[in-house]
Write a protein that holds these residues in place. Structure first.
Motif, PDB file in Angstrom:
ATOM      1  N   ARG A  98      21.086  11.451  -8.387  1.00 55.54           N
ATOM      2  CA  ARG A  98      20.518  12.400  -7.424  1.00 55.54           C
ATOM      3  C   ARG A  98      20.131  13.708  -8.124  1.00 55.54           C
ATOM      4  NH1 ARG A  98      21.513  10.605  -2.116  1.00 55.54           N
ATOM      5  NH2 ARG A  98      23.084   8.956  -1.999  1.00 55.54           N
ATOM      6  N   GLN A  99      20.939  14.130  -9.075  1.00 60.08           N
ATOM      7  CA  GLN A  99      20.629  15.373  -9.775  1.00 60.08           C
ATOM      8  C   GLN A  99      19.370  15.238 -10.628  1.00 60.08           C
ATOM      9  OE1 GLN A  99      22.293  17.925  -8.894  1.00 60.08           O
ATOM     10  NE2 GLN A  99      21.323  19.425 -10.251  1.00 60.08           N
ATOM     11  N   VAL A 100      19.164  14.071 -11.242  1.00 62.16           N
ATOM     12  CA  VAL A 100      17.930  13.838 -12.003  1.00 62.16           C
ATOM     13  C   VAL A 100      16.730  13.882 -11.070  1.00 62.16           C
ATOM     14  CG1 VAL A 100      16.631  12.148 -13.362  1.00 62.16           C
ATOM     15  CG2 VAL A 100      19.046  12.537 -13.849  1.00 62.16           C
TER      16      VAL A 100
ATOM     17  N   ALA B 222       0.810  -1.218   0.000  1.00 64.68           N
ATOM     18  CA  ALA B 222       0.000   0.000   0.000  1.00 64.68           C
ATOM     19  C   ALA B 222       0.843   1.267   0.000  1.00 64.68           C
ATOM     20  CB  ALA B 222      -0.933  -0.008   1.212  1.00 64.68           C
ATOM     21  N   GLU B 223       1.927   1.269   0.779  1.00 70.17           N
ATOM     22  CA  GLU B 223       2.740   2.478   0.894  1.00 70.17           C
ATOM     23  C   GLU B 223       3.621   2.720  -0.328  1.00 70.17           C
ATOM     24  OE1 GLU B 223       4.990  -0.908   2.831  1.00 70.17           O
ATOM     25  OE2 GLU B 223       2.923  -0.136   2.744  1.00 70.17           O
ATOM     26  N   GLU B 224       3.675   1.771  -1.249  1.00 70.15           N
ATOM     27  CA  GLU B 224       4.512   1.907  -2.442  1.00 70.15           C
ATOM     28  C   GLU B 224       3.710   1.959  -3.743  1.00 70.15           C
ATOM     29  OE1 GLU B 224       7.651  -0.941  -2.674  1.00 70.15           O
ATOM     30  OE2 GLU B 224       8.147  -0.799  -0.555  1.00 70.15           O
ATOM     31  N   GLN B 225       2.392   1.921  -3.664  1.00 68.57           N
ATOM     32  CA  GLN B 225       1.595   1.860  -4.886  1.00 68.57           C
ATOM     33  C   GLN B 225       1.669   3.142  -5.702  1.00 68.57           C
ATOM     34  OE1 GLN B 225      -2.399   0.649  -3.939  1.00 68.57           O
ATOM     35  NE2 GLN B 225      -1.766  -1.375  -3.208  1.00 68.57           N
ATOM     36  N   LYS B 226       1.669   4.297  -5.041  1.00 65.99           N
ATOM     37  CA  LYS B 226       1.777   5.575  -5.738  1.00 65.99           C
ATOM     38  C   LYS B 226       3.234   5.999  -5.756  1.00 65.99           C
ATOM     39  CE  LYS B 226      -2.904   7.110  -4.611  1.00 65.99           C
ATOM     40  NZ  LYS B 226      -3.746   8.164  -3.977  1.00 65.99           N
ATOM     41  N   LEU B 227       3.799   6.046  -6.945  1.00 63.11           N
ATOM     42  CA  LEU B 227       5.231   6.284  -7.099  1.00 63.11           C
ATOM     43  C   LEU B 227       5.684   7.561  -6.415  1.00 63.11           C
ATOM     44  CD1 LEU B 227       7.980   5.605  -8.371  1.00 63.11           C
ATOM     45  CD2 LEU B 227       7.204   6.783 -10.462  1.00 63.11           C
ATOM     46  N   LEU B 228       4.976   8.657  -6.639  1.00 67.93           N
ATOM     47  CA  LEU B 228       5.442   9.936  -6.098  1.00 67.93           C
ATOM     48  C   LEU B 228       5.405   9.955  -4.580  1.00 67.93           C
ATOM     49  CD1 LEU B 228       3.940  12.549  -8.591  1.00 67.93           C
ATOM     50  CD2 LEU B 228       6.124  11.320  -8.676  1.00 67.93           C
ATOM     51  N   GLY B 229       4.404   9.342  -3.989  1.00 66.54           N
ATOM     52  CA  GLY B 229       4.353   9.265  -2.534  1.00 66.54           C
ATOM     53  C   GLY B 229       5.506   8.453  -1.974  1.00 66.54           C
ATOM     54  N   TRP B 230       5.882   7.388  -2.681  1.00 64.79           N
ATOM     55  CA  TRP B 230       6.970   6.511  -2.218  1.00 64.79           C
ATOM     56  C   TRP B 230       8.321   7.213  -2.328  1.00 64.79           C
ATOM     57  CZ3 TRP B 230      10.362   3.363  -5.604  1.00 64.79           C
ATOM     58  CH2 TRP B 230      11.207   2.518  -4.870  1.00 64.79           C
ATOM     59  N   VAL B 231       8.623   7.825  -3.479  1.00 67.33           N
ATOM     60  CA  VAL B 231       9.952   8.417  -3.658  1.00 67.33           C
ATOM     61  C   VAL B 231      10.141   9.632  -2.750  1.00 67.33           C
ATOM     62  CG1 VAL B 231      10.164   7.568  -6.011  1.00 67.33           C
ATOM     63  CG2 VAL B 231       9.224   9.862  -5.628  1.00 67.33           C
ATOM     64  N   ARG B 232       9.059  10.288  -2.369  1.00 73.25           N
ATOM     65  CA  ARG B 232       9.205  11.455  -1.486  1.00 73.25           C
ATOM     66  C   ARG B 232       9.701  11.061  -0.102  1.00 73.25           C
ATOM     67  NH1 ARG B 232       3.824  14.009  -4.001  1.00 73.25           N
ATOM     68  NH2 ARG B 232       4.803  15.372  -5.556  1.00 73.25           N
ATOM     69  N   ARG B 233       9.566   9.800   0.245  1.00 75.34           N
ATOM     70  CA  ARG B 233      10.104   9.332   1.526  1.00 75.34           C
ATOM     71  C   ARG B 233      11.582   9.002   1.425  1.00 75.34           C
ATOM     72  NH1 ARG B 233       5.008   6.830   1.493  1.00 75.34           N
ATOM     73  NH2 ARG B 233       5.839   4.803   0.860  1.00 75.34           N
ATOM     74  N   HIS B 234      12.137   9.123   0.197  1.00 75.89           N
ATOM     75  CA  HIS B 234      13.558   8.840  -0.024  1.00 75.89           C
ATOM     76  C   HIS B 234      14.153   9.963  -0.886  1.00 75.89           C
ATOM     77  CE1 HIS B 234      12.781   4.779   1.507  1.00 75.89           C
ATOM     78  NE2 HIS B 234      11.710   4.781   0.732  1.00 75.89           N
ATOM     79  N   PRO B 235      14.232  11.180  -0.354  1.00 70.38           N
ATOM     80  CA  PRO B 235      14.682  12.329  -1.138  1.00 70.38           C
ATOM     81  C   PRO B 235      16.129  12.183  -1.607  1.00 70.38           C
ATOM     82  CG  PRO B 235      14.526  12.893   1.187  1.00 70.38           C
ATOM     83  CD  PRO B 235      13.915  11.544   1.042  1.00 70.38           C
ATOM     84  N   PRO B 236      16.510  12.983  -2.600  1.00 71.36           N
ATOM     85  CA  PRO B 236      17.842  12.844  -3.199  1.00 71.36           C
ATOM     86  C   PRO B 236      18.993  12.974  -2.203  1.00 71.36           C
ATOM     87  CG  PRO B 236      16.450  14.249  -4.558  1.00 71.36           C
ATOM     88  CD  PRO B 236      15.688  13.976  -3.304  1.00 71.36           C
ATOM     89  N   GLU B 237      18.800  13.754  -1.137  1.00 76.10           N
ATOM     90  CA  GLU B 237      19.892  13.968  -0.175  1.00 76.10           C
ATOM     91  C   GLU B 237      19.963  12.885   0.889  1.00 76.10           C
ATOM     92  OE1 GLU B 237      21.792  16.215  -1.161  1.00 76.10           O
ATOM     93  OE2 GLU B 237      20.401  17.067  -2.611  1.00 76.10           O
ATOM     94  N   SER B 238      18.997  11.988   0.919  1.00 79.37           N
ATOM     95  CA  SER B 238      18.943  10.997   1.987  1.00 79.37           C
ATOM     96  C   SER B 238      19.844   9.800   1.710  1.00 79.37           C
ATOM     97  CB  SER B 238      17.503  10.507   2.174  1.00 79.37           C
ATOM     98  OG  SER B 238      17.093   9.740   1.051  1.00 79.37           O
ATOM     99  N   GLN B 239      20.213   9.112   2.775  1.00 71.09           N
ATOM    100  CA  GLN B 239      21.017   7.900   2.628  1.00 71.09           C
ATOM    101  C   GLN B 239      20.210   6.775   1.994  1.00 71.09           C
ATOM    102  OE1 GLN B 239      22.687   6.903   6.458  1.00 71.09           O
ATOM    103  NE2 GLN B 239      24.263   8.503   6.330  1.00 71.09           N
ATOM    104  N   SER B 240      18.894   6.859   2.090  1.00 63.90           N
ATOM    105  CA  SER B 240      18.046   5.795   1.543  1.00 63.90           C
ATOM    106  C   SER B 240      17.708   6.000   0.057  1.00 63.90           C
ATOM    107  CB  SER B 240      16.748   5.695   2.344  1.00 63.90           C
ATOM    108  OG  SER B 240      15.967   6.888   2.207  1.00 63.90           O
ATOM    109  N   PHE B 241      18.214   7.080  -0.529  1.00 62.03           N
ATOM    110  CA  PHE B 241      17.860   7.388  -1.918  1.00 62.03           C
ATOM    111  C   PHE B 241      18.172   6.224  -2.858  1.00 62.03           C
ATOM    112  CE2 PHE B 241      19.250   8.876  -6.115  1.00 62.03           C
ATOM    113  CZ  PHE B 241      18.051   9.382  -6.587  1.00 62.03           C
ATOM    114  N   ARG B 242      19.302   5.571  -2.669  1.00 65.90           N
ATOM    115  CA  ARG B 242      19.691   4.476  -3.567  1.00 65.90           C
ATOM    116  C   ARG B 242      18.652   3.353  -3.599  1.00 65.90           C
ATOM    117  NH1 ARG B 242      24.899   3.567  -5.534  1.00 65.90           N
ATOM    118  NH2 ARG B 242      26.425   5.216  -5.093  1.00 65.90           N
ATOM    119  N   SER B 243      17.866   3.242  -2.529  1.00 63.81           N
ATOM    120  CA  SER B 243      16.900   2.137  -2.468  1.00 63.81           C
ATOM    121  C   SER B 243      15.781   2.282  -3.489  1.00 63.81           C
ATOM    122  CB  SER B 243      16.296   2.040  -1.060  1.00 63.81           C
ATOM    123  OG  SER B 243      15.501   3.180  -0.766  1.00 63.81           O
TER     124      SER B 243
END
Length: 381
Positions: free
Chosen positions: A327-329, A290-311
């Motif tokens: 990260r720049q993209v 459920a928490e990953e179904q909407k792409l934009l909602g999911w990626v916002r929990r892993h912003p470009p500056e975060s350590q979890s971004f690679r996930s």
């Protein structure tokens, strides 16, 4: 409507042309102005009257039926709300060699209530628009009989299908990082041309998504399907007011809420697809947790500056991408996805930023990246 001159050989096709020239809804006939225009504005309808009749060929229905072997299911290469698309084989104009030309034929679903309007929009817009990153419309067919109405479009054939196929269909090998960037640069150039490339008129695409980015033999991207395209706002206005249409998951929230359409609506959609090329996920996937179904909602929990971004990065890339570039993209995508449309970048800025990101990439060393380089030469402006 006078959108283009039909020059049919068949009597019934001339009759269909007469029907197609009836007045169109006012919203499709409005004059508009590109932001950079300094000359009197002209509408797509007027430009199509002038240019479309010269550029587009009128096909006979029998000719298209023969080229598709009676619209054989074996030659069907796609299907959507408009109808079915077929691979079609035509005799080469060169004659003696007996060669064949391969084109694509889109056939209107006669049960589609909006089909004729979208067919007409495609003929109008693609009869005028011309850019390396827009699919080329070769011609059309319009035949009315007592029992049915036939509306068809004939395009250049794009052998590598769509960006959607290569991102999400596991039957295709994964696209390399470099190839993903070059495809998005080409698509961005196509949108920039629509928004600012014509002096007489501004065009809002309104349906940017990976499925509408087609790929030629060299994986060069071309925007397709202009059935929902609209002319931009007239001089002195900030937006076009229209019924909300498009594809769920790609439409800008400000457009959905107000019906106010601007070029920044396209910029939002582009931001969504940028995250799709980063993650290898569609904008909406009901099969995910459920928490990953909407792409934009999911990626916002892993912003470009975060350590979890690679996930969030597409596992099919196998880690073969420059982390700083990725990260720049993502930062660029976030700029495209800001709530206030006025704060989103113009597509010209998006092109320039993606070109800078491409330069951040170290020399390709993997087999996958080398294959990507062979498939698509360096992008040219």
């Amino acid at each position: 409507m006078g959108c283009f001159a039909f020059k049919s050989k068949a009597k019934n096709q001339r009759a269909a042309a007469s029907g197609a020239r009836s007045p169109a809804p006012t919203s499709d006939g409005q004059k508009s102005k590109a932001s950079s225009a300094s000359t009197p504005t002209r509408s797509i309808q007027e430009l199509s009257d002038e240019r479309g009749a010269q550029r587009l060929r009128v096909f006979d229905l029998d000719e298209l039926s023969s080229a598709t072997n009676g619209f054989s299911r074996a030659l069907k290469i796609g299907e959507g709300g408009f109808g079915s698309v077929y691979r079609a084989f035509f005799r080469s104009a060169g004659g003696g060699g007996g060669g064949r030309v391969v084109l694509a034929v889109k056939r209107l679903n006669q049960r589609s209530l909006q089909g004729h309007k979208q067919w007409l929009a495609e003929v109008q817009f693609l009869g005028v628009l011309e850019h390396p990153n827009l699919v080329r419309l070769v011609g059309y067919c319009a035949v009315d009989s007592e029992t049915s109405k036939h509306r068809l479009l004939v395009y250049e054939f794009m052998p590598n299908k769509s960006l959607d196929d290569h991102l999400f269909n596991r039957a295709h090998p994964p696209l390399s990082w470099r190839l993903r960037l070059q495809i998005m640069i080409g698509a961005a150039r196509g949108l920039d041309y629509l928004h600012e490339g014509l002096q007489e008129v501004q065009v809002i695409y309104r349906d940017f998504k990976a499925a509408n980015v087609l790929l030629d033999a060299d994986f060069k991207p071309k925007l397709s399907d202009f059935g929902l395209a609209r002319e931009g706002p007239t001089e002195g206005k900030t937006h076009v007011s229209t019924a909300v249409v498009g594809t769920h998951g790609y439409a800008a929230p400000d457009y959905i809420e107000t019906g106010h359409l601007t070029t920044k609506s396209d910029v939002w959609s582009f931001g969504v697809v940028l995250y799709e090329i980063l993650t290898g996920r569609r904008s909406l996937e009901r099969s995910r947790p459920a928490e990953e179904q909407k792409l934009l909602g999911w990626v916002r929990r892993h912003p470009p500056e975060s350590q979890s971004f690679r996930s969030i990065m597409d596992p099919r890339l196998g880690g073969r991408y420059p982390a700083a570039a990725a990260r720049q993209v993502a930062r660029l995508a976030d700029r495209c996805l800001v709530k206030n449309p006025k704060e989103r970048p113009a597509m010209r800025e998006v092109v320039e930023e993606l070109e800078r990101v491409l330069q951040m990439e170290p020399p390709t060393t993997t087999a996958a990246d080398k294959d990507g380089d062979r498939r698509l030469p360096p992008a040219k402006r």
